[in-house]
Design a protein around this motif. Sequence first.
Motif, PDB file in Angstrom:
ATOM      1  N   TYR A  63      63.677  72.117  34.513  1.00 46.45           N
ATOM      2  CA  TYR A  63      62.601  72.975  34.983  1.00 46.45           C
ATOM      3  C   TYR A  63      61.369  72.147  35.315  1.00 46.45           C
ATOM      4  CZ  TYR A  63      59.197  76.683  35.090  1.00 46.45           C
ATOM      5  OH  TYR A  63      58.211  77.534  35.472  1.00 46.45           O
ATOM      6  N   PHE A  64      60.820  72.370  36.481  1.00 51.07           N
ATOM      7  CA  PHE A  64      59.573  71.700  36.872  1.00 51.07           C
ATOM      8  C   PHE A  64      58.444  72.719  36.797  1.00 51.07           C
ATOM      9  CE2 PHE A  64      60.744  67.569  38.690  1.00 51.07           C
ATOM     10  CZ  PHE A  64      62.118  67.684  38.639  1.00 51.07           C
ATOM     11  N   PRO A  65      57.587  72.631  35.802  1.00 52.79           N
ATOM     12  CA  PRO A  65      56.481  73.584  35.742  1.00 52.79           C
ATOM     13  C   PRO A  65      55.437  73.299  36.816  1.00 52.79           C
ATOM     14  CG  PRO A  65      56.351  72.048  33.905  1.00 52.79           C
ATOM     15  CD  PRO A  65      57.583  71.706  34.672  1.00 52.79           C
ATOM     16  N   ASP A  66      54.609  74.304  37.077  1.00 53.33           N
ATOM     17  CA  ASP A  66      53.525  74.121  38.039  1.00 53.33           C
ATOM     18  C   ASP A  66      52.513  73.107  37.519  1.00 53.33           C
ATOM     19  OD1 ASP A  66      54.037  75.448  40.286  1.00 53.33           O
ATOM     20  OD2 ASP A  66      52.468  76.946  40.089  1.00 53.33           O
ATOM     21  N   TYR A  67      51.678  72.645  38.437  1.00 51.29           N
ATOM     22  CA  TYR A  67      50.675  71.653  38.047  1.00 51.29           C
ATOM     23  C   TYR A  67      49.663  72.236  37.071  1.00 51.29           C
ATOM     24  CZ  TYR A  67      52.426  69.034  42.008  1.00 51.29           C
ATOM     25  OH  TYR A  67      53.224  68.362  42.873  1.00 51.29           O
ATOM     26  N   THR A  68      49.283  71.430  36.124  1.00 53.00           N
ATOM     27  CA  THR A  68      48.199  71.835  35.246  1.00 53.00           C
ATOM     28  C   THR A  68      46.879  71.408  35.872  1.00 53.00           C
ATOM     29  OG1 THR A  68      48.251  69.758  34.075  1.00 53.00           O
ATOM     30  CG2 THR A  68      49.652  71.509  33.227  1.00 53.00           C
ATOM     31  N   LEU A  69      45.805  71.801  35.216  1.00 54.98           N
ATOM     32  CA  LEU A  69      44.473  71.462  35.723  1.00 54.98           C
ATOM     33  C   LEU A  69      44.301  69.951  35.883  1.00 54.98           C
ATOM     34  CD1 LEU A  69      41.998  73.118  36.440  1.00 54.98           C
ATOM     35  CD2 LEU A  69      41.116  72.701  34.167  1.00 54.98           C
ATOM     36  N   GLU A  70      44.785  69.203  34.891  1.00 55.73           N
ATOM     37  CA  GLU A  70      44.635  67.746  34.931  1.00 55.73           C
ATOM     38  C   GLU A  70      45.461  67.151  36.062  1.00 55.73           C
ATOM     39  OE1 GLU A  70      45.610  69.279  31.874  1.00 55.73           O
ATOM     40  OE2 GLU A  70      43.469  69.554  31.480  1.00 55.73           O
ATOM     41  N   ASN A  71      46.682  67.676  36.215  1.00 53.64           N
ATOM     42  CA  ASN A  71      47.539  67.208  37.308  1.00 53.64           C
ATOM     43  C   ASN A  71      46.839  67.365  38.645  1.00 53.64           C
ATOM     44  OD1 ASN A  71      50.434  68.687  35.742  1.00 53.64           O
ATOM     45  ND2 ASN A  71      49.656  66.603  35.590  1.00 53.64           N
ATOM     46  N   LEU A  72      46.305  68.580  38.842  1.00 52.50           N
ATOM     47  CA  LEU A  72      45.671  68.879  40.126  1.00 52.50           C
ATOM     48  C   LEU A  72      44.477  67.958  40.360  1.00 52.50           C
ATOM     49  CD1 LEU A  72      45.755  72.759  40.241  1.00 52.50           C
ATOM     50  CD2 LEU A  72      46.900  71.199  41.780  1.00 52.50           C
ATOM     51  N   HIS A  73      43.721  67.730  39.302  1.00 52.78           N
ATOM     52  CA  HIS A  73      42.569  66.845  39.400  1.00 52.78           C
ATOM     53  C   HIS A  73      43.002  65.480  39.904  1.00 52.78           C
ATOM     54  CE1 HIS A  73      39.180  64.395  38.000  1.00 52.78           C
ATOM     55  NE2 HIS A  73      38.471  65.510  38.062  1.00 52.78           N
ATOM     56  N   ASP A  74      44.063  64.974  39.303  1.00 54.61           N
ATOM     57  CA  ASP A  74      44.541  63.644  39.690  1.00 54.61           C
ATOM     58  C   ASP A  74      45.084  63.634  41.116  1.00 54.61           C
ATOM     59  OD1 ASP A  74      43.862  62.934  37.198  1.00 54.61           O
ATOM     60  OD2 ASP A  74      45.894  62.940  36.367  1.00 54.61           O
ATOM     61  N   ILE A  75      45.823  64.680  41.465  1.00 51.30           N
ATOM     62  CA  ILE A  75      46.431  64.713  42.803  1.00 51.30           C
ATOM     63  C   ILE A  75      45.359  64.795  43.874  1.00 51.30           C
ATOM     64  CG2 ILE A  75      47.832  66.093  44.369  1.00 51.30           C
ATOM     65  CD1 ILE A  75      49.441  66.944  41.878  1.00 51.30           C
TER      66      ILE A  75
END
Lengths: 346, 417
Positions: A63-75
């Motif tokens: 399962y690939f969960p959606d991006y978290t806040l930190e993920n999005l920040h980095d992306i």
Amino acid sequence: MIYLVFDNVELLRSWERSSSIIRLLFRLHDILKIPEVGIIYISSSSPDAYYSSHGSIEPLTVYFPDYTLENLHDILLISNQSNPKLFSTFLSVVLKPFYRVTRRVDELSVSLQPLFLKYCEPLSDQILVPDEAMKRRLFDNLQSHLVASLNNLFMVPHWSSHQIKSDRECSKKRSRKSGSNELDFHMSMSMKYLLLSAFIASRNPATLDAALFDSSGCLSNRKRKRSSMTSMNQKDNMAEEILLKGPGTFPLERLLAIFQCIAHVGETMAEDEQIENCITAEGGSVGLTSDVLLELSSLCIANFICKGGSCPIEGSARYRCIIDEEMAVKVARSINFPLSSYLYRR
Amino acid sequence: MASEKAITLLRQRICDSSFVYSAFRYSSNENYSKLKFLISNTISEACNNSVLLLGPRGCGKGAIVDLVLEDLKADLPEVISVVRLNGLLHAEDSCAVKEIARQLCVEHNLLFSKTASLDDNSLFMIDMLRECGLAHKTIIFILDEFELFTQGKQRLLYSLLDAMQTLSSQSIVIGISCQLDVDQLLEKRVRSRFSHRKLLFIPPSTEDINRLLEHILYLPKDPSFTSNFVDEFNSNIESILSDKRFKEIIDSLLVVDSTISSIIRYLYQAIGFMYCKSGSLTLADLKSALLCHQRQPMIDKIHDSSILELYILVCMMRLESREQNSYNFNSIMKEYKAIQDAYKTSDNYSKIVCLRAMEHLLERELISFTDSRTRSLSIEFRPVRALLSYQELHQGLNSHVSCPAILQKLLDHESYK
């Protein structure tokens, strides 16, 4: 080892004979009996979407969960390299409210870009690394734009409207138009009348046409409204129904009849003006010609009006106007047409 | 590295179905011995036979057949030739006959003509049956997904079974199906030619599962591993297998799905966890594998949703609890606005934004349109329905990381306003 990768497996479900295809696809490994073949399925829908296919063999799921806040920040930080420090402080302020609405990178990056430009506006030197006081000042400056930007989250900026072709969804298109107060496209006079008559035909019940338009095409006196308890209830039910059903369909004849009526009204209004200005030109006549049908078809192509299912008895095509009221009002205003008096209010 | 080698071995074992089911070879597995007896009897008495293997998916019907054939081929070489057909691929008669002809050609080193017609191929098949009968060779037809062969005119089944009766052939038809009453689907003329032998496969018993686990997890006394490592590894496995907590895990697994394939899948995941630490198998690995195995996709989807999407879901649930059967975006929006008016939360967004959030929900398959055909209607007016239950949403909201408390209240008290 050979890997077979099937991407977007969820689309298979809409195929013809999908159940046997999916069954075969999921049993492929079993049928092949070759351990050197690995099969990877990529799907945006969860495994239980495929259960209906006769309990096929279930693959192991990762399962690939959606991006978290930190993920999005980095992306998002990767996309802007000119001043990462500044962009990072910008993101730490802005991302959180946006994150409550959407988690998709594509949507976020599109809507954050113009906001970042606004954020940078007070800065003279864009290379500068902001200190605390500066951060606060920038944030205060931004705050007024933030709410507006959140509510216009999916609007395409105005300047790009010519570049973006009509392959965008109609909802998006309409949203763009309703954003500004003026119509940002050109439309001929008769086309506007046609669009308005389609709107009226879609909103009003057909039985009311005779009451609204008398033979001379002018607005007749409308019945006084009753406001007893039962009629209020009826009205509520009607409103609910309209909310659910959406705009109604209408045959071509009705559209043309309404079109003639309101075009006539528009003409007389225009003539009054012309008399005042002592101009004797025959410009405003909007006759029923083949042009009207042509214009109707171009309105259909532009997705303002759509062709509904044909009537089973008469066999003629029925149409439905799918613009919202906001836009209709704008169109009416641009030709000084009193739209509200022609709409049946529930 | 000994431990990495051990993991590779375990993985190979799990992926190899013949190894997995060989646990049942020397045991008292009835179906294995019955099938073997039946086939070897047919071969030795030079007659024809047919049998159906029935049972739920993942109980090892196909694997048992493979095991039996493997054994018989070792015992009686040159006597058996096998033709395998799968209902998913060869349900059409012409296709099936062609495939039979092809496999027979390969088996007997003949040249297969791709352009041969259906008649040519069926004539060839009957000739082959006769020839093999004269040469005392047995052809075994394995028809997987047998229920799919019963669609249509059943010409293939008829010609096969009829040939077996009239010719001096020697062949066995083994049908494999997970549909228990598949013989009822046969036409009269086919059914009368079919011997009604059936072998029923059922999910394994607890003892069988224990034997299976031991069979898979214990390392062999092999020169490739040091005996020290093998002893250590096996004693660890032994302690786990006898652990009460492990029994609980297996029980919770079996409650949902007690077939062998589900256990194998679970073991594979557990070994995947073991690989991360590259140590020995622990109970913690087994537990996390269980969590992985028993994912709840709806709850995952709720956790992935943004706050606004949750608002829309809650609005839909409230509408549903008011027994409003049919609703669309406009009615959801009305409910949403009512909530926003009453509470003045910070999550008051415009209609377009909400519409887009609903499109996200559609993409996530948390909700769907109830109609499929009226494409012309714009999204706002098309009726929608939630694909998740109240309980799922409730559970999802409770375990959501950043769900505002007001949403849970709004969901719990439908009339809360």
